[in-house]
Design a protein around this motif. Structure first.
Motif, PDB file in Angstrom:
ATOM      1  N   ASP A 165       0.816  -0.538  -0.131  1.00  0.00           N
ATOM      2  CA  ASP A 165      -0.064   0.162  -0.076  1.00  0.00           C
ATOM      3  C   ASP A 165       0.591   1.162   0.211  1.00  0.00           C
ATOM      4  O   ASP A 165       1.490   1.594   0.895  1.00  0.00           O
ATOM      5  CB  ASP A 165      -0.791  -0.466   1.193  1.00  0.00           C
ATOM      6  N   ALA A 167       0.683   4.310   0.272  1.00  0.00           N
ATOM      7  CA  ALA A 167       0.554   5.746   0.911  1.00  0.00           C
ATOM      8  C   ALA A 167       1.203   4.530   2.880  1.00  0.00           C
ATOM      9  O   ALA A 167       1.716   5.053   3.016  1.00  0.00           O
ATOM     10  CB  ALA A 167      -1.119   5.896   1.449  1.00  0.00           C
ATOM     11  N   ASP A 203      -4.335   5.231  -5.850  1.00  0.00           N
ATOM     12  CA  ASP A 203      -5.349   6.264  -4.984  1.00  0.00           C
ATOM     13  C   ASP A 203      -4.316   7.607  -4.822  1.00  0.00           C
ATOM     14  O   ASP A 203      -3.604   7.643  -3.627  1.00  0.00           O
ATOM     15  CB  ASP A 203      -5.621   5.572  -3.413  1.00  0.00           C
ATOM     16  N   ARG A 205      -4.160  10.458  -4.422  1.00  0.00           N
ATOM     17  CA  ARG A 205      -4.315  11.824  -3.482  1.00  0.00           C
ATOM     18  C   ARG A 205      -3.921  11.776  -2.279  1.00  0.00           C
ATOM     19  O   ARG A 205      -2.812  11.816  -1.608  1.00  0.00           O
ATOM     20  CB  ARG A 205      -5.785  12.322  -3.826  1.00  0.00           C
ATOM     21  N   GLY A 206      -4.424  10.534  -1.715  1.00  0.00           N
ATOM     22  CA  GLY A 206      -4.632   9.476  -1.051  1.00  0.00           C
ATOM     23  C   GLY A 206      -2.514   9.737  -0.214  1.00  0.00           C
ATOM     24  O   GLY A 206      -2.270   9.778   0.846  1.00  0.00           O
ATOM     25  N   ASP A 209      -0.967  12.080   0.228  1.00  0.00           N
ATOM     26  CA  ASP A 209      -1.370  12.991   1.519  1.00  0.00           C
ATOM     27  C   ASP A 209      -0.934  12.270   2.686  1.00  0.00           C
ATOM     28  O   ASP A 209      -0.415  12.650   3.885  1.00  0.00           O
ATOM     29  CB  ASP A 209      -2.680  13.375   2.088  1.00  0.00           C
ATOM     30  N   ALA A 210      -0.233  10.921   2.335  1.00  0.00           N
ATOM     31  CA  ALA A 210       0.592  10.268   3.118  1.00  0.00           C
ATOM     32  C   ALA A 210       1.916  10.848   3.268  1.00  0.00           C
ATOM     33  O   ALA A 210       3.013   9.668   4.214  1.00  0.00           O
ATOM     34  CB  ALA A 210       0.708   9.198   3.045  1.00  0.00           C
TER      35      ALA A 210
END
Length: 254
Positions: A165, A167, A203, A205-206, A209-210
């Motif tokens: 994953d 993020a 994802d 944007r996610g 953000d991370a």
């Protein structure tokens, strides 16, 4: 968002017209680019960047197999602050002993880079995520062996292909990650299936953000089935505006 683009994305156009390609990227809206294997063309590239009003804060070069003094001198000529080794084959990531050896070589490269005022980093593919080494991914094991000044440029797409994953990975790696490669697609090794950011399974944007210590957001396509300049334009517009845009080539095909 101020995005860069990895010049490998437009490698065919660069071979035909380096200066014109840089100007075209600037016209699309890029103010930064990330060159690759830039030593041989450092002077030509420096002129093209200056003429187009574009900077190169980072670049890719084979630090562990190339002439480091030559690489860092060219990077300094181009105004880079970070030189990133883009690739070490899978056999270097299979066991702790091999990874310790790789980390030691990167730490030495970073000391050399510091003489030029340049940081050193590493860019992953998918094979740096298995098998687990002492309970963590090989990339994370590697990160734990690096001197503080070493940085990572996480290719978020290849991390996903490697089963991670992105993020969550960025959160675990923390401040070590100062740059990311953003690309999209079905999350497979088929590079020709890649699509503009926001049109695939990632994802985006996610992921962004991370990344809490991010200095550079770099767009990249390894390959693209349509016009590559349409592809990078759609990716840039997505990141700037927050909504996907369909490349003209794909829209025309409907």
């Amino acid at each position: 968002m101020n995005c860069s683009v990895q010049l490998y994305t437009v490698r065919d156009a660069l071979q035909t017209d380096l200066a014109g390609t840089i100007r075209r990227l600037a016209g699309i809206g890029f103010t930064q680019v990330e060159p690759y294997n830039f030593v041989a063309q450092a002077e030509e590239l420096a002129t093209a960047l200056a003429d187009a009003g574009v900077t190169a804060p980072s670049g890719h070069a084979p630090l562990l197999s190339g002439d480091q003094d030559e690489i860092f001198a060219a990077a300094k000529r181009l105004g880079m602050g970070i030189v990133i080794d883009p690739y070490l084959p899978a056999e270097h990531w299979q066991d702790a002993e091999a990874i310790r050896g790789v980390a030691a070589r990167f730490n030495a490269a970073a000391r050399k880079g510091a003489e030029y005022g340049i940081r050193v980093g590493y860019h992953n593919h998918w094979w740096e995520f298995s098998p687990k080494i002492e309970g963590v991914t090989p990339l994370e094991f590697f990160a734990g062996l690096l001197d503080p000044e070493l940085v990572l440029e996480v290719d978020t797409y290849w991390a996903a292909v490697g089963g991670e994953d992105p993020a969550a990975l960025l959160q675990r790696l923390g401040e070590r990650v100062v740059a990311v490669h953003i690309k999209d697609g079905p999350g497979t090794e088929d590079t020709h299936a890649q699509v503009p950011a926001g049109q695939g399974t990632m994802d985006v944007r996610g992921i962004l953000d991370a990344a809490n210590s991010l200095e550079l957001t770099v767009l990249e396509f390894d390959d693209y089935a349509h016009d590559i300049f349409d592809g990078v334009t759609a990716s840039l517009r997505y990141l700037q505006a927050g909504s996907p845009a369909r490349p003209a080539a794909e829209a025309d095909a409907r």
